[in-house]
Design a protein around this motif. Sequence first.
Motif, PDB file in Angstrom:
ATOM      1  N   GLY A  89       0.959  -6.449  -5.360  1.00 39.46           N
ATOM      2  CA  GLY A  89       0.827  -7.353  -4.227  1.00 39.46           C
ATOM      3  C   GLY A  89       0.425  -6.714  -2.918  1.00 39.46           C
ATOM      4  O   GLY A  89       0.210  -7.404  -1.919  1.00 39.46           O
ATOM      5  N   GLY A  90       0.340  -5.388  -2.902  1.00 40.59           N
ATOM      6  CA  GLY A  90      -0.070  -4.729  -1.671  1.00 40.59           C
ATOM      7  C   GLY A  90      -1.550  -4.967  -1.377  1.00 40.59           C
ATOM      8  O   GLY A  90      -2.287  -5.522  -2.191  1.00 40.59           O
ATOM      9  N   GLY A  91      -1.973  -4.523  -0.194  1.00 43.61           N
ATOM     10  CA  GLY A  91      -3.371  -4.686   0.162  1.00 43.61           C
ATOM     11  C   GLY A  91      -3.616  -4.351   1.616  1.00 43.61           C
ATOM     12  O   GLY A  91      -2.732  -3.839   2.308  1.00 43.61           O
ATOM     13  N   VAL A  92      -4.827  -4.637   2.053  1.00 43.48           N
ATOM     14  CA  VAL A  92      -5.225  -4.406   3.443  1.00 43.48           C
ATOM     15  C   VAL A  92      -5.327  -5.765   4.136  1.00 43.48           C
ATOM     16  O   VAL A  92      -6.069  -6.643   3.672  1.00 43.48           O
ATOM     17  N   VAL A  93      -4.560  -5.929   5.192  1.00 40.80           N
ATOM     18  CA  VAL A  93      -4.550  -7.193   5.927  1.00 40.80           C
ATOM     19  C   VAL A  93      -4.617  -6.915   7.423  1.00 40.80           C
ATOM     20  O   VAL A  93      -4.484  -5.766   7.853  1.00 40.80           O
ATOM     21  N   GLN A  94      -4.803  -7.970   8.186  1.00 39.71           N
ATOM     22  CA  GLN A  94      -4.815  -7.841   9.641  1.00 39.71           C
ATOM     23  C   GLN A  94      -3.442  -8.188  10.198  1.00 39.71           C
ATOM     24  O   GLN A  94      -2.645  -8.880   9.561  1.00 39.71           O
ATOM     25  N   ALA A  95      -3.184  -7.684  11.386  1.00 41.98           N
ATOM     26  CA  ALA A  95      -1.927  -7.994  12.056  1.00 41.98           C
ATOM     27  C   ALA A  95      -1.755  -9.507  12.155  1.00 41.98           C
ATOM     28  O   ALA A  95      -2.706 -10.229  12.480  1.00 41.98           O
ATOM     29  N   ASP A 154      -0.989 -11.388   9.563  1.00 38.27           N
ATOM     30  CA  ASP A 154      -1.138 -11.942   8.215  1.00 38.27           C
ATOM     31  C   ASP A 154       0.157 -11.804   7.422  1.00 38.27           C
ATOM     32  O   ASP A 154       1.130 -11.184   7.876  1.00 38.27           O
ATOM     33  N   SER A 155       0.124 -12.367   6.207  1.00 39.92           N
ATOM     34  CA  SER A 155       1.268 -12.315   5.310  1.00 39.92           C
ATOM     35  C   SER A 155       0.880 -11.698   3.970  1.00 39.92           C
ATOM     36  O   SER A 155      -0.285 -11.757   3.565  1.00 39.92           O
ATOM     37  N   LEU A 156       1.854 -11.124   3.309  1.00 43.28           N
ATOM     38  CA  LEU A 156       1.707 -10.614   1.947  1.00 43.28           C
ATOM     39  C   LEU A 156       3.006 -10.882   1.211  1.00 43.28           C
ATOM     40  O   LEU A 156       4.081 -10.889   1.828  1.00 43.28           O
ATOM     41  N   ARG A 157       2.906 -11.040  -0.099  1.00 42.45           N
ATOM     42  CA  ARG A 157       4.099 -11.101  -0.929  1.00 42.45           C
ATOM     43  C   ARG A 157       4.023 -10.018  -1.987  1.00 42.45           C
ATOM     44  O   ARG A 157       3.104  -9.999  -2.811  1.00 42.45           O
ATOM     45  N   LEU A 158       4.986  -9.120  -1.948  1.00 43.42           N
ATOM     46  CA  LEU A 158       5.091  -8.071  -2.947  1.00 43.42           C
ATOM     47  C   LEU A 158       5.958  -8.551  -4.097  1.00 43.42           C
ATOM     48  O   LEU A 158       6.936  -9.263  -3.886  1.00 43.42           O
ATOM     49  N   GLY A 212       5.318   2.236  -6.408  1.00 43.38           N
ATOM     50  CA  GLY A 212       4.947   1.858  -5.050  1.00 43.38           C
ATOM     51  C   GLY A 212       3.632   1.105  -4.977  1.00 43.38           C
ATOM     52  O   GLY A 212       2.772   1.214  -5.863  1.00 43.38           O
ATOM     53  N   THR A 213       3.485   0.341  -3.910  1.00 41.90           N
ATOM     54  CA  THR A 213       2.257  -0.384  -3.645  1.00 41.90           C
ATOM     55  C   THR A 213       1.916  -0.231  -2.164  1.00 41.90           C
ATOM     56  O   THR A 213       2.794  -0.334  -1.303  1.00 41.90           O
ATOM     57  N   GLN A 214       0.653   0.047  -1.877  1.00 42.19           N
ATOM     58  CA  GLN A 214       0.229   0.340  -0.503  1.00 42.19           C
ATOM     59  C   GLN A 214       0.020  -0.944   0.291  1.00 42.19           C
ATOM     60  O   GLN A 214      -0.672  -1.863  -0.171  1.00 42.19           O
ATOM     61  N   VAL A 215       0.601  -0.969   1.472  1.00 40.26           N
ATOM     62  CA  VAL A 215       0.370  -2.060   2.420  1.00 40.26           C
ATOM     63  C   VAL A 215      -0.241  -1.455   3.671  1.00 40.26           C
ATOM     64  O   VAL A 215       0.352  -0.544   4.270  1.00 40.26           O
ATOM     65  N   THR A 216      -1.407  -1.921   4.048  1.00 39.11           N
ATOM     66  CA  THR A 216      -2.087  -1.430   5.240  1.00 39.11           C
ATOM     67  C   THR A 216      -2.364  -2.609   6.160  1.00 39.11           C
ATOM     68  O   THR A 216      -2.998  -3.582   5.754  1.00 39.11           O
TER      69      THR A 216
END
Length: 125
Positions: free
Chosen positions: A8-14, A16-20, A118-122
Amino acid sequence: QVQLAESGGGVVQAGDSLRLSCVFSGADFSTYGVAWFRQAPGKEREFVAAWRKGGYTYYLDSVKGRFTISRDVAKNTAYLQMNSLKAEDTAVYHCAAGRTVILSNIRNEQAYHHWGQGTQVTVSS
């Protein structure tokens, strides 16, 4: 043997939302406490959120009100919903599980004997 697999990680903008997601296998998920930790470049791994038996949840102060930890025993999966993401949330996020998690050690890495890769969140600002 217990295994954990994050996604569920990824590259997003400030903002935004993500669900791991963290899929648990190899044992009875309902008997484990679960947590999320993160490690940013050049920094030590830090506690982010935890769930323990009884449905109690705990959070790092800087993510309170933005992140929500939950779990679905039927799916053997734990989640970390992350809203209003900030650049300082950028890190590798790990899920962890332990059978001896109690209130006094819930934020302590040593309480958790099983870890995912682990999963990268940027988060870009």
